[in-house]
Design an enzyme around this catalytic site. Structure first.
Site, PDB file in Angstrom:
ATOM      1  N   LYS A  44       0.898  -1.354  -0.160  1.00 18.76           N
ATOM      2  CA  LYS A  44       0.048  -0.086   0.039  1.00 18.76           C
ATOM      3  C   LYS A  44       1.009   1.384  -0.066  1.00 18.76           C
ATOM      4  O   LYS A  44       0.383   2.379   0.006  1.00 18.76           O
ATOM      5  CB  LYS A  44      -0.975   0.021   1.400  1.00 18.76           C
ATOM      6  CG  LYS A  44      -1.838  -1.119   1.451  1.00 18.76           C
ATOM      7  CD  LYS A  44      -3.013  -0.703   2.319  1.00 18.76           C
ATOM      8  CE  LYS A  44      -2.584  -0.777   3.688  1.00 18.76           C
ATOM      9  NZ  LYS A  44      -3.783  -0.357   4.555  1.00 18.76           N
ATOM     10  N   LYS A  46       2.653   2.000   2.372  1.00 16.69           N
ATOM     11  CA  LYS A  46       2.917   2.555   3.860  1.00 16.69           C
ATOM     12  C   LYS A  46       3.859   1.925   4.509  1.00 16.69           C
ATOM     13  O   LYS A  46       4.192   0.899   4.493  1.00 16.69           O
ATOM     14  CB  LYS A  46       1.403   2.306   4.459  1.00 16.69           C
ATOM     15  CG  LYS A  46       0.366   3.404   4.246  1.00 16.69           C
ATOM     16  CD  LYS A  46      -1.004   2.964   5.143  1.00 16.69           C
ATOM     17  CE  LYS A  46      -2.016   4.290   5.233  1.00 16.69           C
ATOM     18  NZ  LYS A  46      -2.775   4.149   6.185  1.00 16.69           N
TER      19      LYS A  46
HETATM   20  N1  C2G Z   1     -10.051   6.829   9.431  1.00 18.21           N
HETATM   21  C1  C2G Z   1     -11.080   7.788  10.064  1.00 18.21           C
HETATM   22  N2  C2G Z   1     -10.878   8.911  10.519  1.00 18.21           N
HETATM   23  C2  C2G Z   1      -9.415   9.386  10.461  1.00 18.21           C
HETATM   24  C3  C2G Z   1      -8.231   8.243  10.173  1.00 18.21           C
HETATM   25  C4  C2G Z   1      -8.659   7.062   9.764  1.00 18.21           C
HETATM   26  O1  C2G Z   1     -12.221   7.481   9.878  1.00 18.21           O
HETATM   27  N3  C2G Z   1      -8.977  10.652  10.968  1.00 18.21           N
HETATM   28  C5  C2G Z   1     -10.483   5.516   9.332  1.00 18.21           C
HETATM   29  C6  C2G Z   1     -10.020   5.188   7.834  1.00 18.21           C
HETATM   30  O2  C2G Z   1     -11.006   5.652   6.790  1.00 18.21           O
HETATM   31  C7  C2G Z   1     -10.240   3.726   7.880  1.00 18.21           C
HETATM   32  C8  C2G Z   1      -9.648   3.388   9.376  1.00 18.21           C
HETATM   33  O3  C2G Z   1      -9.841   4.723  10.084  1.00 18.21           O
HETATM   34  O4  C2G Z   1     -11.410   3.187   7.606  1.00 18.21           O
HETATM   35  C9  C2G Z   1      -8.380   2.857   9.325  1.00 18.21           C
HETATM   36  O5  C2G Z   1      -7.337   3.784   8.676  1.00 18.21           O
HETATM   37  P1  C2G Z   1      -6.030   3.527   8.144  1.00 18.21           P
HETATM   38  O6  C2G Z   1      -5.404   2.909   9.137  1.00 18.21           O
HETATM   39  O7  C2G Z   1      -5.308   4.717   7.360  1.00 18.21           O
HETATM   40  O8  C2G Z   1      -6.396   2.514   7.051  1.00 18.21           O
HETATM   41  P2  C2G Z   1      -5.917   2.532   5.537  1.00 18.21           P
HETATM   42  O9  C2G Z   1      -4.814   2.608   5.345  1.00 18.21           O
HETATM   43  O10 C2G Z   1      -6.927   3.324   4.697  1.00 18.21           O
HETATM   44  O11 C2G Z   1      -6.246   0.887   5.082  1.00 18.21           O
HETATM   45  O12 C2G Z   1      -7.826  -2.461   2.417  1.00 18.21           O
HETATM   46  C10 C2G Z   1      -8.098  -1.370   3.068  1.00 18.21           C
HETATM   47  C11 C2G Z   1      -6.989  -0.809   3.766  1.00 18.21           C
HETATM   48  O13 C2G Z   1      -6.385  -1.698   4.440  1.00 18.21           O
HETATM   49  C12 C2G Z   1      -7.367   0.307   4.418  1.00 18.21           C
END
Ligand code: C2G
Length: 131
Positions: A44, A46
């Site tokens: 990803k 990350k």
């Molecule tokens: N999130 C949120 N508000 C934030 C930060 C994050 O609602 N201020 C939500 C994101 O939208 C996501 C969840 O928290 O639904 C986890 O965020 P991340 O760890 O950044 O996940 P991400 O990298 O988007 O991974 O297959 C899908 C991916 O694995 C999603």
């Protein structure tokens, strides 16, 4: 028993994550979090501060989370839905209209919840790094 599933990296767990997990749990009775593995994070683009095991321990300590499973690849979602008999897949609104999730609506209910403004793992890293 309404079973809810969500995906994410959940690095440097913060109140935006907690707010998502809380609202996801409120949609059902059992919340499964598919947590991105370190290898999948690389895919990803990350790099998490905490490794998978640490991020898993932290998530398992959150009252809204019932089960944490590994998210190893983009293509596992339909299998996850079938394996865990998922009724609702929930993600933050940044994933709305994404080809990574839209197709899941043929397999379970798909819901997007508003992201929590003003907080993100990137913001934390940037602000800590600037001290
Ligand atoms: N999130 C949120 N508000 C934030 C930060 C994050 O609602 N201020 C939500 C994101 O939208 C996501 C969840 O928290 O639904 C986890 O965020 P991340 O760890 O950044 O996940 P991400 O990298 O988007 O991974 O297959 C899908 C991916 O694995 C999603």
């Amino acid at each position: 028993m309404v079973r809810v599933l969500t995906y994410g990296t959940f690095d440097l767990l913060h109140y935006g994550h907690i707010n998502l997990l809380k609202r996801a749990k409120e949609l059902g009775d059992y919340l499964i979090v598919a947590l991105s593995t370190d290898d999948f994070n690389e895919l990803k683009g990350k790099r998490a501060f905490h490794d998978y095991e640490t991020r898993k321990i932290m998530l398992e300590a959150v009252r809204y989370v019932d089960l944490v499973i590994p998210e190893k690849k983009w293509e596992q979602k339909i299998d996850d839905i079938n394996t865990y008999k998922v009724d609702i897949c929930v993600m933050g609104s940044d994933w709305k209209n994404s080809d990574k999730f839209d197709y899941l609506k043929d397999y379970c209910e798909l819901k997007f919840l508003d992201r929590t403004e003003g907080i993100s793992t990137t913001k934390i890293k940037e602000e800590l790094g600037s001290d």
